[in-house]
Design an enzyme around this catalytic site. Structure first.
Site, PDB file in Angstrom:
ATOM      1  CE  LYS A 120       8.456  15.395  -4.198  1.00 21.71           C
ATOM      2  NZ  LYS A 120       9.230  16.454  -3.538  1.00 21.71           N
TER       3      LYS A 120
ATOM      4  CG  ASP B 175       3.251  12.351  -1.366  1.00 23.25           C
ATOM      5  OD1 ASP B 175       3.325  13.071  -0.355  1.00 23.25           O
ATOM      6  OD2 ASP B 175       2.905  12.779  -2.469  1.00 23.25           O
ATOM      7  CG  HIS B 176       6.900  14.214   3.411  1.00 22.20           C
ATOM      8  ND1 HIS B 176       7.290  14.782   2.232  1.00 22.20           N
ATOM      9  CD2 HIS B 176       6.650  15.246   4.248  1.00 22.20           C
ATOM     10  CE1 HIS B 176       7.291  16.098   2.362  1.00 22.20           C
ATOM     11  NE2 HIS B 176       6.906  16.414   3.578  1.00 22.20           N
TER      12      HIS B 176
ATOM     13  CE  LYS C 110       3.329  17.273   5.598  1.00 27.49           C
ATOM     14  NZ  LYS C 110       4.287  17.931   6.474  1.00 27.49           N
TER      15      LYS C 110
ATOM     16  CG  HIS D  58       3.969  16.766  -1.412  1.00 30.80           C
ATOM     17  ND1 HIS D  58       4.308  15.462  -1.172  1.00 30.80           N
ATOM     18  CD2 HIS D  58       5.132  17.468  -1.328  1.00 30.80           C
ATOM     19  CE1 HIS D  58       5.620  15.377  -0.946  1.00 30.80           C
ATOM     20  NE2 HIS D  58       6.137  16.580  -1.050  1.00 30.80           N
TER      21      HIS D  58
ATOM     22  CE  LYS E 113      10.188  25.039  -2.406  1.00 30.12           C
ATOM     23  NZ  LYS E 113      10.120  24.013  -1.364  1.00 30.12           N
TER      24      LYS E 113
HETATM   25  C1  BG6 Z   1       9.272  18.206  -0.334  1.00 28.86           C
HETATM   26  C2  BG6 Z   1       9.649  19.191  -1.403  1.00 28.86           C
HETATM   27  O1  BG6 Z   1       8.780  17.027  -0.908  1.00 28.86           O
HETATM   28  O2  BG6 Z   1       8.281  18.764   0.511  1.00 28.86           O
HETATM   29  C3  BG6 Z   1      10.150  20.476  -0.777  1.00 28.86           C
HETATM   30  O3  BG6 Z   1      10.663  18.642  -2.232  1.00 28.86           O
HETATM   31  C4  BG6 Z   1       9.144  21.018   0.213  1.00 28.86           C
HETATM   32  O4  BG6 Z   1      10.429  21.446  -1.783  1.00 28.86           O
HETATM   33  C5  BG6 Z   1       8.715  19.935   1.200  1.00 28.86           C
HETATM   34  O5  BG6 Z   1       9.739  22.092   0.902  1.00 28.86           O
HETATM   35  C6  BG6 Z   1       7.568  20.413   2.065  1.00 28.86           C
HETATM   36  O6  BG6 Z   1       7.342  19.476   3.079  1.00 28.86           O
HETATM   37  P1  BG6 Z   1       6.696  19.901   4.471  1.00 28.86           P
HETATM   38  O7  BG6 Z   1       6.490  18.617   5.196  1.00 28.86           O
HETATM   39  O8  BG6 Z   1       7.691  20.810   5.130  1.00 28.86           O
HETATM   40  O9  BG6 Z   1       5.435  20.616   4.151  1.00 28.86           O
END
Ligand code: BG6
Length: 484
Positions: free
Chosen positions: A148, A177-178, A182, A240, A331
């Site tokens: 992404k 989409d990481h 999880k 996400h 944030k």
């Molecule tokens: C990313 C966003 O995809 O996910 C970031 O671009 C965000 O802005 C991050 O901080 C959050 O990922 P995680 O795994 O730390 O919750």
């Protein structure tokens, strides 16, 4: 409960953007962890490819330093480090020219699994895809992995999909989409579809509403340039939070296979109602004594980009009509906490009398930190004093339930990369899903732009703008507290 590591087949993995931030922070430390866990075969080959004029020795030093910096002290001390570094090589390539490509092609073993990770801006996807085919280093069994942001609206996402489709089949494209990697996100499916307990209650008859919160304490820091053109809506909600919403709301797929799961997710996205302007609150964080505000981070004194968004979302289908889902992400909030809360309706009648108040069941699914689930149930407060009711959590914190093995749970990137090598697309977004998500998101963003909407300021370290609290209060509801 011993963790099971199933080794993957030998592979060649090329990481375009191999010297970049994502590669150094996540991809390579993650691959090293899989190597230490014994999941990566001895003859796996990882090739960093980027513009920088490095050689393999220089790249190995860079990655060793990155693992030390981002992988934690224990990982850096692992005696497997030299063996892992031997698996790495580097080729300087020009994504838009010809230099480096023949050399890269000569390293690829076509008889092995091969995968190409595009850890670069989307502007280069087409150039890379075309050259992979031109230099005959990718065939019909190769896989490409793309990160992404997949576009910034429906039109750009469609253009990217079309570009990739000219060279690769959809079954070869892994859109990351990481969040889908999880542990608890996958557990969502296990809990919903592996238990009899929840599914009969999982609908608008028994569920009052659902909350999905992804709160971060970090600001946009060094990413201000990118972030100011995206905002929370494009950076977090379109991908996400949308994925979390899909997994919570989808119908049971017939089987746990890529298209069965993704078909059901797509139906949820297509059933989402357009969002009314008064059902969205946008915010921008202010400064603290030691941290500048959003606009300073973004280097844009008149920025109208949101670092926080909260919204009420309706799903128009039989299961969910009338049961809203509230999304919230931002944030520099009070705590880092990602959590889904399913709030069940009140019991239809209190046999203990109205004055005992209502004690709702709530299921809390914590993605991070302290992954796990708790279910609030009502019991009698122990001891004398009459029939006093109290809510207590049935607690399944994974670290306690599973024990020390929880440490071995792969992080999202590790798991997803291993899935690419295995050829399993279940946890990756299909092209039509991404397009549907943009089709829902676009009118919301276009509405803000047309109205010149300015995000509400909020204090760093708070729960976001007070308007977000008021939005739920109007519905007689309240947000779950943001706490780590
Ligand atoms: C990313 C966003 O995809 O996910 C970031 O671009 C965000 O802005 C991050 O901080 C959050 O990922 P995680 O795994 O730390 O919750």
């Amino acid at each position: 409960m011993a963790s099971r590591v199933i080794p993957v087949d030998a592979f060649d993995l090329v990481i375009f953007g191999g010297t970049g931030d994502l590669a150094r922070r996540k991809i390579l430390p993650g691959l090293f962890r899989r190597f230490c866990a014994g999941q990566m075969p001895e003859d796996a080959q990882i090739i960093g490819a980027a513009r920088s004029d490095l050689d393999t020795a220089g790249y190995r030093t860079m990655i060793k330093d990155a693992i030390e910096e981002f992988g934690g002290a224990d990982l850096a001390q692992n005696p497997s480090m030299p063996g892992f570094l031997e698996r790495l090589s580097y080729v300087a390539v020009d994504a838009r020219g010809d230099s480096g490509w023949p050399e890269l092609a000569s390293l690829i073993r076509m008889e092995k699994v091969n995968a190409f990770y595009f850890s670069v801006g989307p502007g280069l996807f087409g150039d890379l895809a075309e050259r992979l085919k031109r230099y005959k280093m990718a065939d019909d069994s190769s896989r490409i992995v793309v990160e992404k942001p997949f576009g910034r609206d429906l039109a750009t996402a469609k253009a990217l999909n079309n570009t990739l489709a000219q060279h690769f089949d959809e079954t070869q494209i892994y859109r990351i989409d990481h969040y889908l990697g999880k542990e608890t996100v996958q557990n969502l499916m296990a809990v919903r579809f592996g238990n009899m307990l929840f599914e009969p209650l999982w609908n608008n008859q028994y569920i009052d509403h659902i909350q999905i919160t992804v709160a971060e304490t970090v600001g946009v820091g060094g990413r201000g340039g990118y972030y100011d053109k995206s905002g929370a809506m494009r950076d977090m909600v379109q991908n996400h939070l949308m994925q979390l919403l899909c997994l919570i709301a989808m119908e049971p797929p017939a089987k746990f296979d890529p298209d069965a799961v993704r078909d059901e997710k797509l139906k949820v996205i297509r059933a989402l109602d357009p969002v009314e302007p008064h059902h969205v609150v946008r915010g921008q964080y202010g400064d603290t004594p030691d941290q500048p505000d959003y606009r300073t981070h973004a280097e844009n004194p008149s920025s109208k980009t949101e670092s926080f968004v909260a919204m009420k979302v309706g799903i128009s289908n039989w299961r969910w009509a009338g049961t809203p889902v509230y999304l919230r992400t931002g944030k520099r909030l009070r705590a880092r906490s990602s959590e889904i809360t399913v709030v069940f309706k009140d019991a239809p009648h209190s046999i203990f009398g109205a004055e005992k108040g209502t004690h709702r069941n709530e299921l809390h699914i914590r993605l991070q930190p302290n992954e796990g689930m708790t279910l609030d149930v009502t019991i009698k407060e122990p001891g004398p004093g009459g029939m006093r009711l109290v809510n207590v959590p049935l607690d399944m914190t994974f670290a306690e339930a599973i024990g020390p093995d929880v440490e071995d749970v792969p992080d999202a990137y590790e798991r997803l990369i291993m899935d690419v090598i295995r050829g399993n697309q279940t946890l990756f977004m299909r092209g039509d899903e991404v397009e549907a998500a943009w089709a829902w998101t676009d009118p919301i963003i276009e509405g803000w732009e047309a109205r010149g909407d300015v995000p509400k300021p909020y204090d760093s370290g708070s729960d976001g703008p007070t308007d977000a609290i008021a939005m739920l209060a109007r519905d007689g509801r309240s947000w779950r507290e943001i706490s780590a």
